[in-house]
Motif scaffolding. Structure first.
Motif, mmCIF file in Angstrom:
data_model
loop_
_atom_site.group_PDB
_atom_site.id
_atom_site.type_symbol
_atom_site.label_atom_id
_atom_site.label_comp_id
_atom_site.label_asym_id
_atom_site.label_seq_id
_atom_site.Cartn_x
_atom_site.Cartn_y
_atom_site.Cartn_z
ATOM 1 N N ASP A 15 0.919 -1.158 0.075
ATOM 2 C CA ASP A 15 0.055 -0.070 -0.016
ATOM 3 C C ASP A 15 1.122 1.242 -0.103
ATOM 4 O O ASP A 15 1.570 1.640 1.125
ATOM 5 C CB ASP A 15 -1.049 -0.003 1.249
ATOM 6 C CG ASP A 15 -1.957 1.288 1.564
ATOM 7 O OD1 ASP A 15 -1.721 2.096 0.453
ATOM 8 O OD2 ASP A 15 -2.569 1.346 2.268
ATOM 9 N N VAL A 16 0.845 1.758 -1.267
ATOM 10 C CA VAL A 16 1.859 2.941 -1.401
ATOM 11 C C VAL A 16 1.831 4.072 -0.293
ATOM 12 O O VAL A 16 2.584 4.841 -0.123
ATOM 13 C CB VAL A 16 1.891 3.655 -2.731
ATOM 14 C CG1 VAL A 16 2.643 2.560 -3.697
ATOM 15 C CG2 VAL A 16 0.792 4.006 -3.153
ATOM 16 N N ALA A 17 0.438 4.185 0.153
ATOM 17 C CA ALA A 17 0.165 5.203 1.484
ATOM 18 C C ALA A 17 0.730 4.959 2.582
ATOM 19 O O ALA A 17 0.777 5.633 3.546
ATOM 20 C CB ALA A 17 -1.324 5.551 1.212
ATOM 21 N N ASN A 18 1.016 3.659 2.773
ATOM 22 C CA ASN A 18 1.552 3.299 4.331
ATOM 23 C C ASN A 18 3.151 3.472 4.159
ATOM 24 O O ASN A 18 3.882 2.612 3.747
ATOM 25 C CB ASN A 18 1.231 1.808 4.365
ATOM 26 C CG ASN A 18 1.819 1.171 5.711
ATOM 27 O OD1 ASN A 18 2.516 1.746 6.316
ATOM 28 N ND2 ASN A 18 0.930 0.132 6.102
ATOM 29 N N GLN A 19 3.571 4.517 4.714
ATOM 30 C CA GLN A 19 4.722 5.018 4.594
ATOM 31 C C GLN A 19 5.677 3.901 5.260
ATOM 32 O O GLN A 19 6.797 3.603 5.226
ATOM 33 C CB GLN A 19 5.137 6.169 5.087
ATOM 34 C CG GLN A 19 4.937 7.130 4.165
ATOM 35 C CD GLN A 19 5.403 7.098 2.802
ATOM 36 O OE1 GLN A 19 6.662 6.999 2.486
ATOM 37 N NE2 GLN A 19 4.482 7.236 1.783
ATOM 38 N N ALA A 20 5.157 3.308 6.731
ATOM 39 C CA ALA A 20 6.069 2.529 7.262
ATOM 40 C C ALA A 20 6.291 1.014 6.523
ATOM 41 O O ALA A 20 7.345 0.404 6.437
ATOM 42 C CB ALA A 20 5.135 2.042 8.471
ATOM 43 N N GLN A 21 5.241 0.697 5.749
ATOM 44 C CA GLN A 21 5.377 -0.457 5.071
ATOM 45 C C GLN A 21 6.460 -0.336 3.838
ATOM 46 O O GLN A 21 7.093 -1.270 3.364
ATOM 47 C CB GLN A 21 3.989 -0.831 4.503
ATOM 48 C CG GLN A 21 4.185 -2.391 3.663
ATOM 49 C CD GLN A 21 2.855 -2.517 2.860
ATOM 50 O OE1 GLN A 21 2.110 -1.728 2.346
ATOM 51 N NE2 GLN A 21 2.437 -3.866 3.061
ATOM 52 N N VAL A 22 6.384 0.965 3.153
ATOM 53 C CA VAL A 22 7.147 1.257 1.898
ATOM 54 C C VAL A 22 8.595 1.247 2.457
ATOM 55 O O VAL A 22 9.472 0.657 1.889
ATOM 56 C CB VAL A 22 6.728 2.469 1.517
ATOM 57 C CG1 VAL A 22 7.999 3.063 0.417
ATOM 58 C CG2 VAL A 22 5.495 2.416 0.657
ATOM 59 N N GLN A 23 8.748 1.798 3.746
ATOM 60 C CA GLN A 23 10.403 2.032 4.373
ATOM 61 C C GLN A 23 10.757 0.466 4.675
ATOM 62 O O GLN A 23 11.960 0.252 4.442
ATOM 63 C CB GLN A 23 10.123 2.972 5.527
ATOM 64 C CG GLN A 23 10.118 4.273 5.276
ATOM 65 C CD GLN A 23 11.385 4.674 4.070
ATOM 66 O OE1 GLN A 23 11.199 4.659 3.221
ATOM 67 N NE2 GLN A 23 12.444 4.684 4.737
ATOM 68 N N ARG A 24 9.768 -0.333 5.242
ATOM 69 C CA ARG A 24 10.194 -1.768 5.460
ATOM 70 C C ARG A 24 10.675 -2.539 4.423
ATOM 71 O O ARG A 24 11.716 -3.265 4.238
ATOM 72 C CB ARG A 24 9.121 -2.465 6.288
ATOM 73 C CG ARG A 24 9.395 -3.878 6.681
ATOM 74 C CD ARG A 24 8.183 -4.196 7.595
ATOM 75 N NE ARG A 24 6.952 -4.511 6.873
ATOM 76 C CZ ARG A 24 5.797 -3.732 7.188
ATOM 77 N NH1 ARG A 24 5.817 -2.622 8.210
ATOM 78 N NH2 ARG A 24 4.769 -3.973 6.492
ATOM 79 N N MET A 25 9.938 -2.170 3.240
ATOM 80 C CA MET A 25 10.141 -3.002 1.862
ATOM 81 C C MET A 25 11.596 -2.469 1.362
ATOM 82 O O MET A 25 12.487 -3.098 1.040
ATOM 83 C CB MET A 25 9.435 -2.689 0.837
ATOM 84 C CG MET A 25 9.622 -3.359 -0.425
ATOM 85 S SD MET A 25 8.167 -3.135 -1.783
ATOM 86 C CE MET A 25 8.513 -1.349 -1.926
#
Length: 87
Positions: free
Chosen positions: A50-60
């Motif tokens: 989910d590109v709006a989920n910055q925490a998830q994007v950073q984890r990736m």
């Protein structure tokens, strides 16, 4: 409208193939090998992005730095920024 664009971007990222990723990288003059593209796609597919989920994007991005390499991580971050301009 923004929610629809976000959903479209998420769908595109989550269904991206290694070949499409290579084409995108080429479009932005970014060097990426087939092997790197395949590893990136396997990491992306490990969870629904989910590109709006910055925490998830950073984890990736962190996973890409450790599991592929820092250059590829920065490349993917650049490509995600290109997508985020549509949100």
């Amino acid at each position: 409208m923004n929610a629809i664009m976000q959903q479209l971007v998420n769908n595109k990222i989550n269904s991206l193939t290694p070949g499409e990723l290579l084409n995108l990288a080429n479009q932005y003059n970014i060097q990426l090998t087939q092997q790197q593209a395949e590893k990136v796609i396997s990491i992306i597919r490990s969870e629904q992005i989910d590109v709006a989920n910055q925490a998830q994007v950073q984890r990736m991005i962190q996973r890409l730095q450790t599991e592929v390499d820092p250059y590829v991580s920065s490349v993917i971050q650049q490509l995600l920024q290109q997508f985020s301009q549509y949100l």
